[in-house]
Motif scaffolding. Structure first.
Motif, short mmCIF file in Angstrom:
data_model
loop_
_atom_site.label_atom_id
_atom_site.label_comp_id
_atom_site.label_asym_id
_atom_site.label_seq_id
_atom_site.Cartn_x
_atom_site.Cartn_y
_atom_site.Cartn_z
N ASP A 126 0.81 -1.22 0.00
CA ASP A 126 0.00 0.00 0.00
C ASP A 126 0.85 1.27 0.00
O ASP A 126 0.30 2.38 -0.01
CB ASP A 126 -0.92 0.03 1.23
N SER A 127 2.16 1.11 0.02
CA SER A 127 3.05 2.27 0.10
C SER A 127 2.94 3.13 -1.17
O SER A 127 2.81 2.60 -2.28
CB SER A 127 4.50 1.81 0.27
N PRO A 128 3.03 4.45 -1.01
CA PRO A 128 3.02 5.33 -2.19
C PRO A 128 4.37 5.34 -2.91
O PRO A 128 4.49 5.90 -3.99
CB PRO A 128 2.74 6.71 -1.58
N TYR A 129 5.39 4.70 -2.30
CA TYR A 129 6.74 4.72 -2.89
C TYR A 129 6.92 3.54 -3.85
O TYR A 129 6.64 2.40 -3.50
CB TYR A 129 7.79 4.66 -1.78
N ASN A 130 7.39 3.86 -5.06
CA ASN A 130 7.52 2.84 -6.10
C ASN A 130 8.90 2.76 -6.74
O ASN A 130 9.11 1.95 -7.64
CB ASN A 130 6.49 3.09 -7.20
N SER A 131 9.82 3.58 -6.26
CA SER A 131 11.15 3.60 -6.89
C SER A 131 12.17 4.17 -5.91
O SER A 131 11.81 4.75 -4.87
CB SER A 131 11.13 4.47 -8.15
N VAL A 132 13.43 4.03 -6.26
CA VAL A 132 14.50 4.63 -5.46
C VAL A 132 14.35 6.13 -5.44
O VAL A 132 14.55 6.78 -4.40
CB VAL A 132 15.88 4.21 -6.01
N ASP A 133 13.99 6.73 -6.57
CA ASP A 133 13.78 8.19 -6.61
C ASP A 133 12.74 8.64 -5.59
O ASP A 133 12.93 9.64 -4.89
CB ASP A 133 13.34 8.63 -8.01
N ASP A 134 11.64 7.87 -5.50
CA ASP A 134 10.59 8.20 -4.52
C ASP A 134 11.15 8.17 -3.10
O ASP A 134 10.85 9.04 -2.27
CB ASP A 134 9.44 7.20 -4.60
N ILE A 135 11.96 7.15 -2.83
CA ILE A 135 12.54 6.98 -1.49
C ILE A 135 13.48 8.13 -1.15
O ILE A 135 13.41 8.71 -0.06
CB ILE A 135 13.29 5.63 -1.40
N LEU A 136 14.35 8.46 -2.07
CA LEU A 136 15.34 9.50 -1.80
C LEU A 136 14.69 10.88 -1.65
O LEU A 136 15.13 11.70 -0.84
CB LEU A 136 16.41 9.52 -2.90
N LYS A 137 13.64 11.13 -2.41
CA LYS A 137 12.95 12.42 -2.31
C LYS A 137 12.20 12.58 -1.00
O LYS A 137 11.98 13.70 -0.52
CB LYS A 137 11.95 12.58 -3.47
N ASN A 138 11.78 11.46 -0.42
CA ASN A 138 10.95 11.51 0.79
C ASN A 138 11.65 10.92 2.01
O ASN A 138 10.99 10.58 3.00
CB ASN A 138 9.65 10.75 0.54
N ALA A 139 12.97 10.82 1.97
CA ALA A 139 13.72 10.13 3.01
C ALA A 139 13.43 10.67 4.42
O ALA A 139 13.35 9.90 5.38
CB ALA A 139 15.21 10.21 2.72
N LYS A 140 13.25 11.98 4.54
CA LYS A 140 13.04 12.58 5.86
C LYS A 140 11.74 12.12 6.52
O LYS A 140 11.56 12.28 7.74
CB LYS A 140 13.05 14.10 5.76
N ASN A 141 10.85 11.52 5.73
CA ASN A 141 9.57 11.05 6.27
C ASN A 141 9.53 9.53 6.41
O ASN A 141 8.49 8.96 6.77
CB ASN A 141 8.42 11.49 5.35
N ILE A 142 10.66 8.86 6.16
CA ILE A 142 10.67 7.40 6.04
C ILE A 142 11.47 6.75 7.17
O ILE A 142 12.57 7.18 7.50
CB ILE A 142 11.28 6.99 4.68
N THR A 143 10.88 5.71 7.76
CA THR A 143 11.59 4.85 8.70
C THR A 143 12.18 3.69 7.91
O THR A 143 11.44 2.95 7.25
CB THR A 143 10.66 4.33 9.80
N PHE A 144 13.50 3.53 8.01
CA PHE A 144 14.22 2.56 7.18
C PHE A 144 14.87 1.50 8.06
O PHE A 144 15.64 1.81 8.96
CB PHE A 144 15.29 3.30 6.38
N SER A 145 14.56 0.23 7.78
CA SER A 145 15.21 -0.87 8.48
C SER A 145 16.26 -1.48 7.57
O SER A 145 15.94 -2.20 6.62
CB SER A 145 14.19 -1.93 8.91
N ASN A 146 17.50 -1.16 7.85
CA ASN A 146 18.63 -1.67 7.08
C ASN A 146 18.94 -3.10 7.55
O ASN A 146 18.36 -3.59 8.52
CB ASN A 146 19.84 -0.76 7.30
#
Length: 334
Positions: A126-146
């Motif tokens: 259901d995420s609105p993110y579909n690409s690396v570009d989407d992720i990098l543009k919205n990184a400040k709003n994203i919780t990332f589990s490496n």
């Protein structure tokens, strides 16, 4: 730090029912087999126990599974002679070779016979993110589990191809970052506990068996180039007779003998096909990626003087040149 690592290993050994630390390796007729923590120890134990029992039957050794809470625990176990051989990812295998007297002797093959797998970035369906570009543009709003810092597919490969190449430092770019194994990351994404996580093709395939309802909630938004199959590593100081027995078992498993059909089923449950021989050259592509990543960091480090930067880059380039020459020699059959 060294004392802390020793204490941590002692606790891991106690939990695994293995002897405490000493300068002496395990008794001659016992092999402790390290298994990296891609998911819970109980799941891994269930998967690997049939393989280890067959190993006992064929080699005559008592084979004990050795689990640790992270990849570094297996490397440390090998470093102090408490793990004689192990299944590693490519990055942790490099650590074992460089600091734990390890030597690559085999590699895993997937059931398609490809001899490799892929790293992924995953989000909830259901995420609105579909690409690396989407992720990098919205990184400040994203919780990332490496992934685990010693995981090839969970940390090193996305760290280079997604982040280093885009001059991104995950710990500062994202709203929050954490580290977990592949299974935990997949379930966290499926349950919407994190927005983004790393994973790999093998672990997601297994998730379709263990948690099919959760697997259906995951969307892949990035796939890496092919990663070499996971290496098997033994300690270099094992006796030749021991190495010969281990090698014979691995390279005959699922290939020949009266148990061939049953052995192939055991491999299938692990998502594998029969093993292939390998050596330390197996890690060259990952070593190259690690050095490229280091080079990018040095180039972007504003704290270094021009002279310091030049000196550090020269060392990296020298190491890269050596690896590149070896890779070319392998292509030519040297």
């Amino acid at each position: 730090m060294k004392l802390l690592r020793l204490l941590t290993l002692a606790l891991v050994l106690a939990a695994a029912g293995l002897p405490a630390l000493s300068a002496r390796a395990a008794e001659p007729n016992v092999l402790n087999f390290g298994i990296i923590s891609t998911e819970s120890s109980q799941n891994l134990r269930t998967l690997w126990e049939p393989f280890l029992k067959r190993m006992e039957q064929e080699t005559g050794f008592k084979v004990r599974a050795f689990f640790a809470p992270d990849y570094a625990g297996i490397v440390t176990g090998m470093q102090y002679g408490k793990v004689q051989l192990a299944w590693y990812g490519n990055k942790s295998a490099i650590e074992a070779v460089d600091r734990a007297d390890g030597e690559i002797f085999a590699q895993t093959m997937d059931q398609a016979g490809i001899g490799g797998y892929y790293s992924h970035l995953i989000v909830n369906k259901d995420s609105p993110y579909n690409s690396v570009d989407d992720i990098l543009k919205n990184a400040k709003n994203i919780t990332f589990s490496n992934g685990d810092p010693n995981s090839t597919s969970g940390f090193v490969i996305p760290g280079y191809y997604v982040f280093a190449k885009n001059n991104i430092e995950p710990k500062t770019a994202f709203k929050r970052t954490l580290n977990a194994n592949h299974e935990t990351n997949a379930l966290a994404v499926a349950n919407k506990q994190v927005d983004l996580a790393t994973n790999n093709s093998e672990s997601l395939e297994r998730l379709r068996t263990t948690h099919p309802e959760k697997a259906g909630l995951i969307k892949i938004i990035w796939t890496s180039p092919l990663i070499p199959g996971d290496p098997l590593v033994w300690r270099k100081d094992l006796p030749k007779e021991t190495k010969d027995k281990i090698a014979k078992f691995f390279f005959n498993f699922g290939v020949t003998g009266p148990h061939k059909a049953a052995d192939l089923k055991i491999l299938a449950n692990l998502g594998l096909a029969p093993f292939k021989p390998a050596n330390n050259d197996h890690s060259i592509p990952i070593r190259q990626v690690e050095l490229f990543k280091t080079r990018v960091k040095i180039e972007g480090d504003g704290r270094l003087s021009a002279a310091e930067k030049k000196a550090q880059l020269a060392k990296v380039d020298e190491a890269l040149a050596t690896l590149n020459a070896r890779a070319e020699a392998i292509k030519k059959g040297s």
